[in-house]
Scaffold this active site. Structure first.
Site, PDB file in Angstrom:
ATOM      1  N   ALA A   1       0.847  -1.206   0.000  1.00  0.00           N
ATOM      2  CA  ALA A   1       0.000   0.000   0.000  1.00  0.00           C
ATOM      3  C   ALA A   1       0.875   1.246   0.000  1.00  0.00           C
ATOM      4  O   ALA A   1       2.091   1.150  -0.153  1.00  0.00           O
ATOM      5  CB  ALA A   1      -0.913  -0.004   1.211  1.00  0.00           C
ATOM      6  N   ASN A   2       0.275   2.410   0.142  1.00  0.00           N
ATOM      7  CA  ASN A   2       1.026   3.665   0.276  1.00  0.00           C
ATOM      8  C   ASN A   2       0.325   4.547   1.301  1.00  0.00           C
ATOM      9  O   ASN A   2      -0.706   4.177   1.849  1.00  0.00           O
ATOM     10  CB  ASN A   2       1.184   4.349  -1.087  1.00  0.00           C
ATOM     11  CG  ASN A   2      -0.155   4.681  -1.696  1.00  0.00           C
ATOM     12  OD1 ASN A   2      -0.930   5.443  -1.128  1.00  0.00           O
ATOM     13  ND2 ASN A   2      -0.454   4.078  -2.851  1.00  0.00           N
ATOM     14  N   ARG A   3       0.894   5.720   1.528  1.00  0.00           N
ATOM     15  CA  ARG A   3       0.428   6.561   2.642  1.00  0.00           C
ATOM     16  C   ARG A   3      -0.763   7.450   2.300  1.00  0.00           C
ATOM     17  O   ARG A   3      -1.153   8.289   3.103  1.00  0.00           O
ATOM     18  CB  ARG A   3       1.560   7.470   3.114  1.00  0.00           C
ATOM     19  CG  ARG A   3       2.727   6.738   3.709  1.00  0.00           C
ATOM     20  CD  ARG A   3       3.766   7.744   4.184  1.00  0.00           C
ATOM     21  NE  ARG A   3       5.040   7.106   4.437  1.00  0.00           N
ATOM     22  CZ  ARG A   3       5.324   6.446   5.551  1.00  0.00           C
ATOM     23  NH1 ARG A   3       4.421   6.340   6.507  1.00  0.00           N
ATOM     24  NH2 ARG A   3       6.501   5.888   5.706  1.00  0.00           N
TER      25      ARG A   3
END
Ligand code: CTP
Length: 482
Positions: free
Chosen positions: A294-296
């Site tokens: 995932a990412n932020r």
């Protein structure tokens, strides 16, 4: 643009009154001529000396002062010699007084004698903001053409949190600029109240073309008033929409309330009849049933854009990756997890007049997804992680047979922001790129400094709350589709 503009700043009683000093400082820095006016409550939180020192002008202080009346600084004179009146912070009591037209103090008298642009920045406890009495007062003021900025969601005094925080001074400053540059602000229209009702009906789905999200929207809006205040009417009033928009949103009230009012002032919302697709949030690319890449991305910016577009009357389909922010009001939301699901949902939502691709889509996904949890095993080496590219949703849409007329991408960069964005614009085939530097606290934060890159050039926007960025972008989309 604020140079030599005369601003009357009314500060009413709230613990947030100290922020009025910063607002006065910013206004002065921008070249505005600020006159401060402390209400009785305001003077309990901010000293007259501090406000006068920062504005560099005598305060307007007393309705009954013979000296002030004699010197031409009485209430009628004050109401004739300014370009805008700003009430920041506006307490629940002050908003009620304004709605009722009380003139028993200098602020009340000036406001009653004032018929120009009026910006109100509320600040109060979340329960007070959600009370039907405040709802009705805000609706009354909205229908009169008053513009609101905030309140925002966040931690409050007395260890509470919710919607009620005063907007930050830069956001109030930006709202003042918008009001002063938009001639529809502060100009009550005979059709305004009816048009506002129509706009609200559109947002709630009452009269609009059937939309999947309408039930949920109506339920949430009514539960906002009905759950905390059972006596609240079921019908959506302006304030309910306004307030509930913000209970579910981090965006500034200017983003929705002033947009709704500006749109209705001319009788029709600028994006009425348009369909806009928005993507937002990250994607999750599973490795096995419990792990993912995932990412932020928080989804705050994309969700705010969806809400701002809906506030301008658009039918909005929001394709959202996994986020912790609530669905925006008046928006049909498709919840997805992976990039491939996001692409399928975007294509299923076509046709559309415009698309704003704000999602931080994972560029790669694991080549294989284990059906069972991958076990460590005793002393075993870490398993290799093979990745394959995900489809590029923005590029696909830009070259799609049913391409929306306007396709807007985002560029999340950590260096050479504009340069990379220009390259992305060409590579992806979209019309605009909203470029932002994500090396700081943008991902997950509440503010954003963006550059709008198009074939026509690059516009640098100041650092603004994400709600304000959303409002500006929605305005631009409306302009482009006009
Ligand atoms: N985007 C997309 N599909 C992808 C990757 C990105 O639709 N698979 C969109 C994003 O929603 C955004 C734009 O493309 O509107 C740019 O995303 P960004 O992550 O900044 O760029 P990338 O294309 O991923 O390029 P790079 O990682 O090289 O910066």
């Amino acid at each position: 643009m604020l140079a030599r503009r005369r601003v009357l700043l009314i500060v009413s009683g709230s613990v947030a009154a100290y922020k009025a000093l910063e607002l006065a400082r910013l206004l002065g820095k921008a070249g505005a001529e600020v006159t401060g006016l402390l209400t009785g409550g305001g003077a309990r939180f901010v000293t007259p000396h501090a406000l006068q020192a920062i504005t560099g002008r005598p305060l307007a202080a007393d309705l009954w002062s013979l000296v002030e009346e004699g010197e031409g600084r009485g209430h009628i004179r004050l109401a004739r010699t300014h370009d805008i009146v700003v009430v920041a912070p506006a307490s629940a009591d002050r908003i009620a007084r304004m709605a009722a037209g009380f003139a028993d103090d200098l602020a009340g008298a000036v406001l009653l004698a004032w018929d120009g642009p009026l910006l109100v920045a509320p600040a109060m406890n979340p329960t007070m903001w959600g009370h039907p009495a405040t709802n009705a007062n805000v609706a009354t003021l909205l229908a009169r053409g008053v513009t609101f900025v905030g309140p925002e969601e966040g931690p409050m005094a007395e260890a509470e949190s919710g919607v009620g925080r005063l907007s930050e001074p830069p956001a109030i400053l930006a709202a003042i600029e918008r009001v002063l540059t938009d001639p529809t602000h502060g100009a009550p229209d005979a059709e305004l109240e009816a048009a506002l009702d129509a706009a609200i009906a559109g947002i709630s789905g009452e009269d609009a073309a059937p939309r999947g999200g309408a039930d949920r929207v109506t339920t949430r809006a009514s539960s906002f008033s009905a759950s905390s205040h059972p006596e609240a009417p079921h019908h959506l009033s302006g304030a309910e929409v306004h307030a509930s928009s913000f209970s579910a949103s981090w965006s500034s009230a200017a983003a929705v309330a002033s947009h709704a009012v500006a749109g209705t002032a001319s009788g029709a919302l600028p994006l009425a009849g348009r369909h806009v697709i928005v993507t937002s949030g990250p994607t999750h690319e599973p490795l096995d049933p419990v792990r993912y890449i995932a990412n932020r991305s928080s989804g705050k910016q994309g969700h705010a854009i969806a809400g701002a577009l809906a506030a301008l009357g658009a039918r909005v389909t929001l394709v959202a990756g996994p986020v912790n922010v609530p669905d925006p009001q008046g928006v049909e939301v498709r919840h997805v997890e992976t990039a491939r699901e996001m692409l399928a949902a975007v294509e299923a939502a076509l046709p559309a007049d415009a698309a704003v691709m704000a999602a931080a889509v994972a560029d790669w996904r694991p080549a294989e997804v284990a059906t069972q949890k991958v076990k460590k095993g005793e002393g075993a080496a870490a398993p290799p992680l093979a990745l394959v590219p995900n489809p590029d949703i923005l590029a696909t849409l830009s070259r799609h047979a049913r391409r929306p007329r306007l396709v807007v991408g985002f560029a999340a960069e950590t260096e050479r922001v504009v340069e990379h964005a220009c390259a992305k614009l060409a590579r992806k085939g979209c019309d605009w790129i909203v470029a932002n530097d994500v090396s700081g606290d943008v991902m997950g934060g509440d503010a954003n400094a963006v550059h709008l890159v198009s074939a026509g050039g690059v516009e640098d926007w100041p650092r603004l709350p994400k709600g304000e960025v959303a409002a500006r972008l929605a305005d631009r989309v409306a302009e482009a589709l006009r």
